[in-house]
Design a protein around this motif. Structure first.
Motif, PDB file in Angstrom:
ATOM      1  N   SER A 103       0.234 -16.528  -4.329  1.00 39.06           N
ATOM      2  CA  SER A 103      -0.369 -15.378  -3.954  1.00 39.06           C
ATOM      3  C   SER A 103       0.523 -14.435  -3.351  1.00 39.06           C
ATOM      4  CB  SER A 103      -1.006 -15.872  -2.521  1.00 39.06           C
ATOM      5  OG  SER A 103       0.032 -16.344  -1.636  1.00 39.06           O
ATOM      6  N   GLY A 104       0.041 -13.157  -3.110  1.00 35.59           N
ATOM      7  CA  GLY A 104       0.744 -12.165  -2.880  1.00 35.59           C
ATOM      8  C   GLY A 104       1.416 -11.469  -3.934  1.00 35.59           C
ATOM      9  N   SER A 105       2.568 -10.792  -3.749  1.00 31.03           N
ATOM     10  CA  SER A 105       3.377  -9.812  -4.824  1.00 31.03           C
ATOM     11  C   SER A 105       4.757 -10.450  -4.662  1.00 31.03           C
ATOM     12  CB  SER A 105       3.221  -8.543  -4.577  1.00 31.03           C
ATOM     13  OG  SER A 105       4.059  -7.821  -5.306  1.00 31.03           O
ATOM     14  N   PRO A 106       5.379 -10.801  -5.699  1.00 30.64           N
ATOM     15  CA  PRO A 106       6.866 -11.223  -5.745  1.00 30.64           C
ATOM     16  C   PRO A 106       7.488 -10.131  -5.685  1.00 30.64           C
ATOM     17  CG  PRO A 106       5.868 -11.465  -7.857  1.00 30.64           C
ATOM     18  CD  PRO A 106       4.829 -11.290  -7.143  1.00 30.64           C
ATOM     19  N   HIS A 107       7.127  -8.800  -5.984  1.00 25.51           N
ATOM     20  CA  HIS A 107       7.709  -7.562  -5.998  1.00 25.51           C
ATOM     21  C   HIS A 107       8.352  -7.249  -4.629  1.00 25.51           C
ATOM     22  CE1 HIS A 107       5.157  -7.507  -9.422  1.00 25.51           C
ATOM     23  NE2 HIS A 107       6.043  -6.783  -9.945  1.00 25.51           N
ATOM     24  N   LEU A 108       7.549  -7.613  -3.678  1.00 21.37           N
ATOM     25  CA  LEU A 108       7.930  -7.317  -2.177  1.00 21.37           C
ATOM     26  C   LEU A 108       9.196  -8.145  -1.729  1.00 21.37           C
ATOM     27  CD1 LEU A 108       4.533  -6.986  -0.448  1.00 21.37           C
ATOM     28  CD2 LEU A 108       5.697  -5.143  -1.418  1.00 21.37           C
ATOM     29  N   SER A 109       9.016  -9.403  -2.105  1.00 19.76           N
ATOM     30  CA  SER A 109      10.009 -10.392  -1.743  1.00 19.76           C
ATOM     31  C   SER A 109      11.336  -9.935  -2.601  1.00 19.76           C
ATOM     32  CB  SER A 109       9.647 -11.856  -2.021  1.00 19.76           C
ATOM     33  OG  SER A 109       8.719 -12.185  -1.129  1.00 19.76           O
ATOM     34  N   VAL A 110      11.204  -9.556  -3.913  1.00 19.11           N
ATOM     35  CA  VAL A 110      12.391  -9.152  -4.635  1.00 19.11           C
ATOM     36  C   VAL A 110      12.979  -7.705  -4.142  1.00 19.11           C
ATOM     37  CG1 VAL A 110      13.131  -8.448  -6.922  1.00 19.11           C
ATOM     38  CG2 VAL A 110      11.727 -10.456  -6.710  1.00 19.11           C
ATOM     39  N   ALA A 111      12.189  -7.035  -3.641  1.00 16.33           N
ATOM     40  CA  ALA A 111      12.806  -5.752  -3.073  1.00 16.33           C
ATOM     41  C   ALA A 111      13.594  -6.004  -1.731  1.00 16.33           C
ATOM     42  CB  ALA A 111      11.692  -4.782  -2.762  1.00 16.33           C
ATOM     43  N   VAL A 112      13.059  -6.889  -0.863  1.00 16.85           N
ATOM     44  CA  VAL A 112      13.589  -7.366   0.194  1.00 16.85           C
ATOM     45  C   VAL A 112      15.128  -8.034  -0.061  1.00 16.85           C
ATOM     46  CG1 VAL A 112      13.569  -9.040   2.292  1.00 16.85           C
ATOM     47  CG2 VAL A 112      11.438  -7.442   1.480  1.00 16.85           C
ATOM     48  N   ARG A 113      14.966  -8.897  -1.145  1.00 17.90           N
ATOM     49  CA  ARG A 113      16.225  -9.762  -1.326  1.00 17.90           C
ATOM     50  C   ARG A 113      17.341  -8.827  -1.865  1.00 17.90           C
ATOM     51  NH1 ARG A 113      18.669 -14.200  -1.604  1.00 17.90           N
ATOM     52  NH2 ARG A 113      16.986 -15.360  -0.813  1.00 17.90           N
ATOM     53  N   TYR A 114      16.992  -7.774  -2.551  1.00 15.65           N
ATOM     54  CA  TYR A 114      18.090  -6.704  -2.974  1.00 15.65           C
ATOM     55  C   TYR A 114      18.277  -5.409  -2.229  1.00 15.65           C
ATOM     56  CZ  TYR A 114      18.338  -9.495  -7.423  1.00 15.65           C
ATOM     57  OH  TYR A 114      18.418 -10.192  -8.427  1.00 15.65           O
ATOM     58  N   GLN A 137      -3.724  -7.224   2.640  1.00 15.47           N
ATOM     59  CA  GLN A 137      -3.345  -8.392   3.436  1.00 15.47           C
ATOM     60  C   GLN A 137      -2.671  -9.343   2.866  1.00 15.47           C
ATOM     61  OE1 GLN A 137      -3.577  -6.888   6.718  1.00 15.47           O
ATOM     62  NE2 GLN A 137      -1.586  -8.320   7.101  1.00 15.47           N
ATOM     63  N   ASP A 138      -3.524  -9.918   1.826  1.00 19.37           N
ATOM     64  CA  ASP A 138      -2.886 -10.818   0.821  1.00 19.37           C
ATOM     65  C   ASP A 138      -1.467 -10.436   0.080  1.00 19.37           C
ATOM     66  OD1 ASP A 138      -4.947 -12.540   1.288  1.00 19.37           O
ATOM     67  OD2 ASP A 138      -6.261 -12.180  -0.510  1.00 19.37           O
ATOM     68  N   PHE A 139      -1.566  -9.235  -0.205  1.00 18.26           N
ATOM     69  CA  PHE A 139      -0.147  -8.827  -0.751  1.00 18.26           C
ATOM     70  C   PHE A 139       0.841  -8.892   0.050  1.00 18.26           C
ATOM     71  CE2 PHE A 139      -2.509  -6.823  -4.288  1.00 18.26           C
ATOM     72  CZ  PHE A 139      -2.023  -7.111  -5.194  1.00 18.26           C
ATOM     73  N   LEU A 140       0.652  -8.465   1.383  1.00 16.57           N
ATOM     74  CA  LEU A 140       1.570  -8.260   2.479  1.00 16.57           C
ATOM     75  C   LEU A 140       2.074  -9.591   3.011  1.00 16.57           C
ATOM     76  CD1 LEU A 140       0.277  -5.403   4.452  1.00 16.57           C
ATOM     77  CD2 LEU A 140       2.292  -5.287   2.995  1.00 16.57           C
ATOM     78  N   ASP A 141       1.050 -10.717   3.099  1.00 17.12           N
ATOM     79  CA  ASP A 141       1.325 -12.052   3.779  1.00 17.12           C
ATOM     80  C   ASP A 141       1.482 -13.009   2.765  1.00 17.12           C
ATOM     81  OD1 ASP A 141       1.411 -10.548   6.323  1.00 17.12           O
ATOM     82  OD2 ASP A 141      -0.660 -10.782   6.737  1.00 17.12           O
ATOM     83  N   GLY A 142       1.284 -12.761   1.417  1.00 14.58           N
ATOM     84  CA  GLY A 142       1.156 -13.762   0.503  1.00 14.58           C
ATOM     85  C   GLY A 142       2.764 -14.115   0.301  1.00 14.58           C
ATOM     86  N   HIS A 143       2.672 -15.629  -0.307  1.00 10.30           N
ATOM     87  CA  HIS A 143       3.928 -16.275  -0.658  1.00 10.30           C
ATOM     88  C   HIS A 143       3.604 -17.189  -1.904  1.00 10.30           C
ATOM     89  CE1 HIS A 143       2.887 -20.049   1.220  1.00 10.30           C
ATOM     90  NE2 HIS A 143       2.407 -19.393   2.137  1.00 10.30           N
ATOM     91  N   SER A 144       4.617 -17.276  -2.584  1.00 11.53           N
ATOM     92  CA  SER A 144       4.367 -18.078  -3.571  1.00 11.53           C
ATOM     93  C   SER A 144       4.622 -19.667  -3.493  1.00 11.53           C
ATOM     94  CB  SER A 144       5.434 -17.912  -5.048  1.00 11.53           C
ATOM     95  OG  SER A 144       5.455 -18.832  -5.905  1.00 11.53           O
ATOM     96  N   GLY A 145       3.404 -20.546  -3.990  1.00 12.17           N
ATOM     97  CA  GLY A 145       3.692 -21.912  -3.702  1.00 12.17           C
ATOM     98  C   GLY A 145       4.382 -22.547  -4.903  1.00 12.17           C
ATOM     99  N   CYS A 146       4.657 -21.837  -5.942  1.00 10.55           N
ATOM    100  CA  CYS A 146       5.468 -22.354  -7.017  1.00 10.55           C
ATOM    101  C   CYS A 146       6.937 -22.805  -6.579  1.00 10.55           C
ATOM    102  CB  CYS A 146       5.402 -21.650  -8.322  1.00 10.55           C
ATOM    103  SG  CYS A 146       6.264 -22.187  -9.757  1.00 10.55           S
ATOM    104  N   SER A 147       7.283 -23.678  -6.974  1.00 13.48           N
ATOM    105  CA  SER A 147       8.717 -24.270  -6.684  1.00 13.48           C
ATOM    106  C   SER A 147       9.718 -23.815  -7.739  1.00 13.48           C
ATOM    107  CB  SER A 147       8.658 -25.780  -6.653  1.00 13.48           C
ATOM    108  OG  SER A 147       8.630 -26.216  -7.883  1.00 13.48           O
ATOM    109  N   HIS A 148       9.220 -23.077  -8.638  1.00 19.45           N
ATOM    110  CA  HIS A 148      10.186 -22.524  -9.749  1.00 19.45           C
ATOM    111  C   HIS A 148      10.612 -21.095  -9.540  1.00 19.45           C
ATOM    112  CE1 HIS A 148       8.121 -25.780 -12.225  1.00 19.45           C
ATOM    113  NE2 HIS A 148       9.196 -25.907 -12.255  1.00 19.45           N
ATOM    114  N   VAL A 149       9.984 -20.365  -8.615  1.00 23.69           N
ATOM    115  CA  VAL A 149      10.061 -19.196  -8.170  1.00 23.69           C
ATOM    116  C   VAL A 149      11.014 -19.114  -6.844  1.00 23.69           C
ATOM    117  CG1 VAL A 149       8.848 -16.985  -7.427  1.00 23.69           C
ATOM    118  CG2 VAL A 149       7.581 -18.462  -8.878  1.00 23.69           C
ATOM    119  N   SER A 150      11.920 -18.143  -7.298  1.00 24.92           N
ATOM    120  CA  SER A 150      13.066 -17.715  -6.182  1.00 24.92           C
ATOM    121  C   SER A 150      12.538 -17.426  -4.863  1.00 24.92           C
ATOM    122  CB  SER A 150      13.680 -16.412  -6.716  1.00 24.92           C
ATOM    123  OG  SER A 150      14.855 -16.301  -5.351  1.00 24.92           O
ATOM    124  N   ASP A 151      12.826 -17.846  -3.842  1.00 23.53           N
ATOM    125  CA  ASP A 151      12.208 -17.869  -2.242  1.00 23.53           C
ATOM    126  C   ASP A 151      10.644 -18.282  -2.319  1.00 23.53           C
ATOM    127  OD1 ASP A 151      14.371 -16.301  -1.706  1.00 23.53           O
ATOM    128  OD2 ASP A 151      13.679 -14.582  -2.587  1.00 23.53           O
TER     129      ASP A 151
END
Length: 276
Positions: A103-114, A137-151
């Protein structure tokens, strides 16, 4: 896998077509890293480079190109992709290992990490085009449930708190992200040294500005003297539900929710730390 050297790609691929895709994908990655002009990168993406997917080559998606732009802080290319493709450039990618899509967007988390504050600002602005509101709201508050994805399992807000990225956190909160991570922020406050304490404290302060009400955290009641000294008497009593919020906290909350620039331009004696 653009981070592999071209000499390593031959060992991982079986077919000539797949090896060629990996070489062109790596060249595209390098081109973004070298900050080539936007028109050059788009020509490459649309005509010259391919991604190997489910046994066949395909063109790079705008969302995949945007991840490269975020990693290498290519702000012009990121803004072009967001202006041209809007919310679709933030679409979550399917995991190549297990084929799930978080769910959400990994791009937001990647932008935060870098710590790509400028690109993150463009992303949250693009999310204003989301319809309906629940999808935004799903984009803003979503997170990946996949264990292969960073964060995996963390929202962008939680990651910003964990990494002490107050500028990223303020952008997310002012655009409607849920103020999660208060317990982690308190833990960071205990563990931080003097060099990082300022950023940790600011992240905690920002979360307090956007909380709808006083939190219910047992750790505050378990060690009242410790937290009272760290948070200040007024803030501690409010967080424990024993007093109304400080007047300055209420005023800053109204100001912060009107936009990220409003807090940043305040004089030092009115900054977040001054209510304690």
């Amino acid at each position: 896998m653009p981070w592999l050297l071209s000499s390593q790609l031959d060992c991982l691929s079986s077919s000539p077509s797949q090896r060629q895709c990996e070489r062109t994908a790596f060249s595209f990655y390098c081109a973004v890293r070298e900050q080539l002009p936007v028109w050059t990168l788009e020509d490459m993406r649309n005509m010259e480079v391919f991604y190997w997917d489910d046994g066949r080559p395909r063109a790079f998606l705008p969302s995949e190109a945007l991840l490269y732009a975020v990693v290498h802080d290519h702000q012009d290319y990121a803004r072009y992709l967001l202006n041209r493709y809007s919310v679709s450039a933030l679409r979550a990618q399917r995991c190549s290992f297990c084929c799930c899509r978080g769910s959400g967007s990994p791009h937001l988390s990647v932008a935060v990490r870098y710590n790509r504050v400028s690109i993150l600002s463009a992303m949250v602005e693009a999310l204003k085009d989301c319809d309906p509101q629940s999808r935004r709201q799903d984009f803003l508050d979503g997170h990946s449930g996949c264990s292969h994805v960073s964060d995996a399992g963390k929202t962008a807000v939680q990651l910003a708190v964990e990494l002490s990225r107050p500028d990223c956190l303020l952008l997310l909160l002012t655009h409607g992200a849920k103020p999660d991570g208060l317990d982690a922020a308190l833990q960071r406050l205990i563990m931080s040294d003097m060099t990082e304490r300022r950023h940790v404290q600011r992240c905690l302060d920002l979360l307090l500005l956007f909380l709808p009400g006083p939190p219910t955290l047992q750790r505050l009641r378990d060690e009242p003297h410790r937290w009272q000294s760290l948070l200040g008497d007024e803030v501690f009593r409010w967080m424990c539900g024993m007093a109304p919020p400080p007047l300055l906290l209420q005023a800053l909350r109204c100001l912060a929710q009107s936009g990220p620039d409003q807090i940043a331009t305040l004089p030092d004696f009115l900054q977040l730390h001054s209510w304690q």
